[in-house]
Design an enzyme around this catalytic site. Structure first.
Site, PDB file in Angstrom:
ATOM      1  N   PRO A 192       0.851  -1.192   0.000  1.00 10.86           N
ATOM      2  CA  PRO A 192       0.000   0.000   0.000  1.00 10.86           C
ATOM      3  C   PRO A 192       0.886   1.241   0.000  1.00 10.86           C
ATOM      4  O   PRO A 192       1.846   1.315   0.776  1.00 10.86           O
ATOM      5  CB  PRO A 192      -0.779  -0.121   1.320  1.00 10.86           C
ATOM      6  CG  PRO A 192       0.021  -1.043   2.184  1.00 10.86           C
ATOM      7  CD  PRO A 192       0.823  -1.916   1.265  1.00 10.86           C
ATOM      8  N   CYS A 249       3.480   3.006   9.712  1.00  9.62           N
ATOM      9  CA  CYS A 249       3.750   4.289   9.056  1.00  9.62           C
ATOM     10  C   CYS A 249       4.657   5.154   9.944  1.00  9.62           C
ATOM     11  O   CYS A 249       4.351   5.394  11.112  1.00  9.62           O
ATOM     12  CB  CYS A 249       2.454   5.028   8.754  1.00  9.62           C
ATOM     13  SG  CYS A 249       2.772   6.611   7.961  1.00  9.62           S
ATOM     14  N   GLY A 262      10.612  -4.689   1.987  1.00  6.24           N
ATOM     15  CA  GLY A 262      11.711  -3.743   2.173  1.00  6.24           C
ATOM     16  C   GLY A 262      12.799  -3.900   1.139  1.00  6.24           C
ATOM     17  O   GLY A 262      13.487  -4.922   1.103  1.00  6.24           O
ATOM     18  N   ASP A 263      12.896  -2.908   0.262  1.00  2.00           N
ATOM     19  CA  ASP A 263      14.002  -2.786  -0.697  1.00  2.00           C
ATOM     20  C   ASP A 263      14.030  -3.821  -1.814  1.00  2.00           C
ATOM     21  O   ASP A 263      15.077  -3.995  -2.443  1.00  2.00           O
ATOM     22  CB  ASP A 263      15.366  -2.823   0.031  1.00  2.00           C
ATOM     23  CG  ASP A 263      15.551  -1.657   0.981  1.00  2.00           C
ATOM     24  OD1 ASP A 263      14.729  -0.724   0.942  1.00  2.00           O
ATOM     25  OD2 ASP A 263      16.514  -1.685   1.768  1.00  2.00           O
TER      26      ASP A 263
END
Ligand SMILES: Cc1cc2nc3c(=O)[nH]c(=O)nc-3n(C[C@H](O)[C@H](O)[C@H](O)COP(=O)(O)O)c2cc1C
Length: 320
Positions: free
Chosen positions: A19, A103, A206-207
């Site tokens: 998202p 977040c 992540g990444d």
């Protein structure tokens, strides 16, 4: 409904679109789905906004059946508001409700939402437990490793979430304090996967920005699926590239000009022409990557104010 059956049984290794507020609106989700994303979520939606019936929040609830399985992601910190918001989201009949506990943005954290929840995981667990109880559909959680490197809580948190009935946890392998800096440390995701008490599917995030990285993380950390965010911007076919590699098939890159026009039209129908033209600006850098002397051309696209202008610039460019 059991999400394990829906997402993991016949699709061996689901690819999730992360998202992303301001990016993963329905038109972009449509493109990602077309290019092989298996699971997606709406942009995060404020629980307080939903309760107030705020136009911005309500609009984000919308999705098309083509996008299924899809989760509606909500954020907040007040238990009653989160319960009410989850019920409002459930009325749209998504496949799951996702709770944002990751977040890092100041505006969200300063209100006690997003990754601020990681500072008190007992409270976080109670809030999530109440949401699980109030809705009939599966609840999932997306989170980070902890608040900072001195307070990595991810293993205990996943155990606690599993105990209250959360069906999937997605882990972005950074702390709140890292924001988006440095590198995601997937070894913590590996620890969660090696924890024998944890049985629910874990999605690693992540990444991931290439087919190679996706496959490396899949194989090394044995996650149940991976989620890709920033690398999909201007590159929604990354899902297809990964699938072709896994299935040993030939990958054919889509026609980028056609894709941009389709993307623009969909964004226009979703909101309006101005929104469409501005939305696409985030994508041009990656839509035209690794092409020599592309800077000026990209700048002309960035400056275009109408769909007609974008079309004319693309029509006059013959280098790709
Ligand atoms: C512009 C932007 C908006 C984001 N919005 C959300 C959001 O609404 N909800 C959420 O859970 N994460 C959000 N994230 C975080 C991503 O879902 C993802 O966890 C993060 O980008 C790391 O994955 P990546 O390295 O593949 O990009 C956002 C990230 C970006 C860059």
């Amino acid at each position: 409904m059991n999400l394990k059956n829906l997402l993991f049984e016949d699709k061996k290794f689901p690819l999730f679109l992360a998202p992303m507020e301001g990016v993963t609106d329905p038109p972009f989700r449509f493109l990602c789905k077309k290019f092989g994303a298996n699971v997606m979520y709406t942009e995060f939606i404020s629980s307080e906004g939903l309760i107030r019936n705020a136009e911005k929040s309500v609009r984000k609830l919308k999705f098309d059946n083509f996008e299924r399985p899809i989760g509606i992601q909500i954020f907040g910190h007040n238990v009653e508001s989160m319960k009410q918001a989850a019920l409002i989201a459930e009325e749209q009949n998504p496949d799951m409700i996702d709770i944002n506990c990751g977040c890092p943005v100041k505006k969200v954290v300063s209100k006690g939402c997003g990754s601020a929840l990681l500072q008190d995981i007992e409270k976080l667990q109670k809030m999530v437990a109440e949401v699980v109880k109030v809705v009939k559909i599966p609840v999932t959680v997306k989170t980070r490793l902890g608040w900072d490197m001195n307070s990595i809580v991810i293993e205990e948190l996943v155990e606690r979430l599993q105990d209250v009935g959360v069906q999937i946890v997605t882990i972005h392998a950074r702390t709140r304090n890292q924001m988006y800096s440095g590198e995601a440390d997937w070894s913590y995701i590996g620890k969660v996967k090696n924890n024998s008490r944890i049985k629910i599917p874990i999605i690693g995030n992540g990444d991931i920005d290439s087919v190679e990285k996706a496959l490396e993380c899949k194989n090394k950390y044995e996650v149940d699926g991976i989620m890709i965010g920033r690398a999909t911007i201007g590159h929604p076919w990354i899902f297809d590239e990964i699938k072709c590699k896994v299935e040993n098939k030939n990958f054919v890159k889509p026609d980028v000009k056609e894709l941009i026009m389709q993307h623009l039209e969909m964004e226009k129908n979703y909101k309006n022409e101005h929104y469409a033209v501005v939305s696409l600006r985030k994508h041009y850098k990656n839509y035209f990557k690794n092409i020599p002397d592309i800077k000026n051309f990209r700048q002309t696209l960035m400056d275009a104010e109408t769909i007609e202008a974008v079309k004319s610039i693309l029509d006059n460019y013959n280098e790709i």
